[in-house]
Design a protein around this motif. Structure first.
Motif, PDB file in Angstrom:
ATOM      1  N   ILE A  19       0.686  -0.873  -0.037  1.00  0.00           N
ATOM      2  CA  ILE A  19      -0.318  -0.200  -0.278  1.00  0.00           C
ATOM      3  C   ILE A  19       0.817   1.003  -0.015  1.00  0.00           C
ATOM      4  O   ILE A  19       0.687   1.631  -0.584  1.00  0.00           O
ATOM      5  CB  ILE A  19      -0.841  -0.181   1.082  1.00  0.00           C
ATOM      6  N   TRP A  20       1.544   1.869   0.834  1.00  0.00           N
ATOM      7  CA  TRP A  20       2.591   1.975   1.018  1.00  0.00           C
ATOM      8  C   TRP A  20       3.766   2.716  -0.504  1.00  0.00           C
ATOM      9  O   TRP A  20       3.253   3.567  -0.838  1.00  0.00           O
ATOM     10  CB  TRP A  20       3.621   2.162   1.725  1.00  0.00           C
ATOM     11  N   GLU A  21       3.979   1.290  -0.858  1.00  0.00           N
ATOM     12  CA  GLU A  21       4.671   1.989  -2.533  1.00  0.00           C
ATOM     13  C   GLU A  21       3.993   2.715  -3.651  1.00  0.00           C
ATOM     14  O   GLU A  21       3.956   2.566  -4.593  1.00  0.00           O
ATOM     15  CB  GLU A  21       5.720   0.584  -2.396  1.00  0.00           C
ATOM     16  N   SER A  22       2.531   1.770  -3.691  1.00  0.00           N
ATOM     17  CA  SER A  22       1.686   1.790  -4.609  1.00  0.00           C
ATOM     18  C   SER A  22       0.449   2.578  -4.159  1.00  0.00           C
ATOM     19  O   SER A  22      -0.398   2.524  -5.979  1.00  0.00           O
ATOM     20  CB  SER A  22       1.375   0.209  -5.101  1.00  0.00           C
ATOM     21  N   GLN A  23      -0.322   2.669  -3.234  1.00  0.00           N
ATOM     22  CA  GLN A  23      -1.227   3.173  -2.955  1.00  0.00           C
ATOM     23  C   GLN A  23      -1.288   4.207  -2.478  1.00  0.00           C
ATOM     24  O   GLN A  23      -1.962   5.578  -3.252  1.00  0.00           O
ATOM     25  CB  GLN A  23      -2.703   2.543  -2.225  1.00  0.00           C
ATOM     26  N   ILE A  24      -0.766   4.780  -1.406  1.00  0.00           N
ATOM     27  CA  ILE A  24      -0.762   5.848  -1.172  1.00  0.00           C
ATOM     28  C   ILE A  24      -0.453   7.601  -1.483  1.00  0.00           C
ATOM     29  O   ILE A  24      -0.911   8.530  -1.521  1.00  0.00           O
ATOM     30  CB  ILE A  24       0.401   6.147  -0.076  1.00  0.00           C
ATOM     31  N   ASP A  25       0.442   7.616  -3.149  1.00  0.00           N
ATOM     32  CA  ASP A  25       0.591   8.227  -3.653  1.00  0.00           C
ATOM     33  C   ASP A  25      -0.709   8.564  -4.246  1.00  0.00           C
ATOM     34  O   ASP A  25      -1.192  10.391  -4.458  1.00  0.00           O
ATOM     35  CB  ASP A  25       1.781   7.877  -4.281  1.00  0.00           C
ATOM     36  N   ALA A  91      10.607  21.840   3.304  1.00  0.00           N
ATOM     37  CA  ALA A  91       9.870  21.545   3.132  1.00  0.00           C
ATOM     38  C   ALA A  91       9.816  19.734   2.710  1.00  0.00           C
ATOM     39  O   ALA A  91      10.012  19.711   0.896  1.00  0.00           O
ATOM     40  CB  ALA A  91       8.313  21.460   2.968  1.00  0.00           C
ATOM     41  N   VAL A  92       9.974  18.735   2.396  1.00  0.00           N
ATOM     42  CA  VAL A  92       9.804  17.619   2.402  1.00  0.00           C
ATOM     43  C   VAL A  92       8.239  16.203   2.087  1.00  0.00           C
ATOM     44  O   VAL A  92       8.133  16.448   3.071  1.00  0.00           O
ATOM     45  CB  VAL A  92      11.050  16.543   2.745  1.00  0.00           C
ATOM     46  N   ASP A  93       8.125  16.137   1.049  1.00  0.00           N
ATOM     47  CA  ASP A  93       7.236  15.286   0.878  1.00  0.00           C
ATOM     48  C   ASP A  93       7.237  14.389   0.044  1.00  0.00           C
ATOM     49  O   ASP A  93       8.129  15.062  -1.128  1.00  0.00           O
ATOM     50  CB  ASP A  93       5.735  15.200   0.580  1.00  0.00           C
ATOM     51  N   ARG A  94       6.610  13.393  -0.377  1.00  0.00           N
ATOM     52  CA  ARG A  94       6.566  12.388  -1.925  1.00  0.00           C
ATOM     53  C   ARG A  94       5.202  12.718  -2.431  1.00  0.00           C
ATOM     54  O   ARG A  94       5.413  12.030  -3.480  1.00  0.00           O
ATOM     55  CB  ARG A  94       6.670  10.806  -1.042  1.00  0.00           C
ATOM     56  N   SER A  95       4.719  14.067  -1.894  1.00  0.00           N
ATOM     57  CA  SER A  95       3.189  13.854  -2.641  1.00  0.00           C
ATOM     58  C   SER A  95       3.304  15.022  -3.608  1.00  0.00           C
ATOM     59  O   SER A  95       3.279  15.949  -2.987  1.00  0.00           O
ATOM     60  CB  SER A  95       2.142  13.616  -1.700  1.00  0.00           C
ATOM     61  N   ASP A  96       3.607  14.953  -4.543  1.00  0.00           N
ATOM     62  CA  ASP A  96       3.650  16.426  -5.513  1.00  0.00           C
ATOM     63  C   ASP A  96       2.357  17.181  -5.436  1.00  0.00           C
ATOM     64  O   ASP A  96       2.196  18.656  -5.681  1.00  0.00           O
ATOM     65  CB  ASP A  96       3.756  15.657  -6.654  1.00  0.00           C
ATOM     66  N   ALA A  97       1.124  16.231  -5.771  1.00  0.00           N
ATOM     67  CA  ALA A  97      -0.067  17.033  -5.289  1.00  0.00           C
ATOM     68  C   ALA A  97      -0.056  17.920  -4.523  1.00  0.00           C
ATOM     69  O   ALA A  97      -0.692  18.917  -3.792  1.00  0.00           O
ATOM     70  CB  ALA A  97      -0.974  16.378  -5.084  1.00  0.00           C
ATOM     71  N   MET A  98      -0.053  17.181  -2.982  1.00  0.00           N
ATOM     72  CA  MET A  98       0.317  18.173  -1.855  1.00  0.00           C
ATOM     73  C   MET A  98       0.659  19.669  -1.653  1.00  0.00           C
ATOM     74  O   MET A  98       0.832  20.246  -1.221  1.00  0.00           O
ATOM     75  CB  MET A  98       0.407  16.930  -0.829  1.00  0.00           C
ATOM     76  N   GLN A  99       2.187  18.746  -1.895  1.00  0.00           N
ATOM     77  CA  GLN A  99       2.647  20.082  -2.141  1.00  0.00           C
ATOM     78  C   GLN A  99       2.159  21.370  -2.618  1.00  0.00           C
ATOM     79  O   GLN A  99       2.731  22.134  -2.607  1.00  0.00           O
ATOM     80  CB  GLN A  99       4.660  19.618  -2.794  1.00  0.00           C
ATOM     81  N   LYS A 100       1.635  21.123  -3.802  1.00  0.00           N
ATOM     82  CA  LYS A 100       1.934  22.073  -4.823  1.00  0.00           C
ATOM     83  C   LYS A 100       0.363  22.763  -4.177  1.00  0.00           C
ATOM     84  O   LYS A 100       0.257  24.218  -4.204  1.00  0.00           O
ATOM     85  CB  LYS A 100       0.810  21.266  -5.827  1.00  0.00           C
TER      86      LYS A 100
END
Length: 249
Positions: A19-25, A91-100
């Motif tokens: 889930i962490w690798e394929s769905q959370i994003d 700020a660091v995050d793996r989600s482009d959408a959230m950081q946008k």
């Protein structure tokens, strides 16, 4: 590090890594625009007050370099800049959408937050680089030992780590009631904001992530075993959330 924490992390990883690798994003991309409102609804309006308590615990001084890990929509960074405008915030995050969403929000308020999209298990910064590191409402989705170890690495000696998240209540009765509430709440939110299939399919995961997570005292012990000192954990709302503060030796 005791085997009990290593074993817990292995269980969490085996249960959730796919889930962490394929769905959370995909989940966070789907809900980015309404993420903060949805969290406020899920907390019955208490989250803003809890976050104010978290920000109040964070000691910052002009000119300090601050890292917000899993920054999401930059709510913590923005609140810290309101508290002390002369901070150098990353700020660091793996989600482009959230950081946008977070970048736009900071810019609208005239704040400069230096955003980086990365895997937070491997922070792209040198050793002993930050005076303060924060992490809120994300640790349940992470390999905790790896992330906390990286945070310890990038903190300067004498620097402080501040953590705020939903946790597993120490009381089994509260845990059962809490998970029952969350299950109904998540389904209601999914319907109300018309989330996509990725978010709907993860409703059970969000409950399971709480059940396999740490209590306030357990997280305090984990921080101590990872080399942090002066660890303070303050449970709130029956231990369903907690604020932690720790120092790098």
């Amino acid at each position: 590090m005791t085997t009990s924490f290593q074993n817990r992390e292995n269980v969490r990883r085996q249960a959730f890594e796919s889930i962490w690798e394929s769905q959370i994003d995909a989940v966070f991309s789907d809900v980015a625009a309404v993420y903060d409102r949805a969290n406020d609804f899920a907390s019955l309006g208490t989250l803003n007050g809890l976050r104010r308590r978290f920000i109040a615990t964070i000691d910052v001084s002009p000119g300090q370099r601050v890292l917000d890990v899993c920054a999401g929509t930059n709510v913590v960074g923005i609140d810290l800049l309101k508290k002390e405008p002369n901070l150098d915030i990353y700020a660091v995050d793996r989600s482009d959408a959230m950081q946008k969403v977070g970048s736009d929000r900071a810019a609208q308020q005239g704040f400069d937050i230096k955003g980086h999209i990365c895997d937070v298990h491997r922070l792209p910064f040198p050793d002993n680089h930050f005076d303060v590191v924060t992490l809120q409402y994300a640790t349940r989705h992470l390999r905790v030992i790896d992330v906390f170890s990286e945070i310890n690495r990038v903190l300067k000696p004498g620097g402080h780590f501040y953590h705020f998240d939903m946790l597993r209540p120490a009381s089994k009765i509260i845990e059962e009631a809490y998970c029952l509430y969350l299950r109904g709440c998540l389904k209601t939110i999914s319907w109300a904001i018309r989330v996509g299939p990725e978010a709907r399919n993860c409703c059970d995961y969000f409950i399971d992530a709480i059940r396999l997570f740490y209590s306030t005292d357990e997280l305090s012990r984990l921080l101590s075993e990872l080399g942090f000192s002066d660890v303070i954990g303050k449970p709130l709302l029956g231990g369903t959330v907690a604020i932690h503060k720790a120092c790098k030796v």
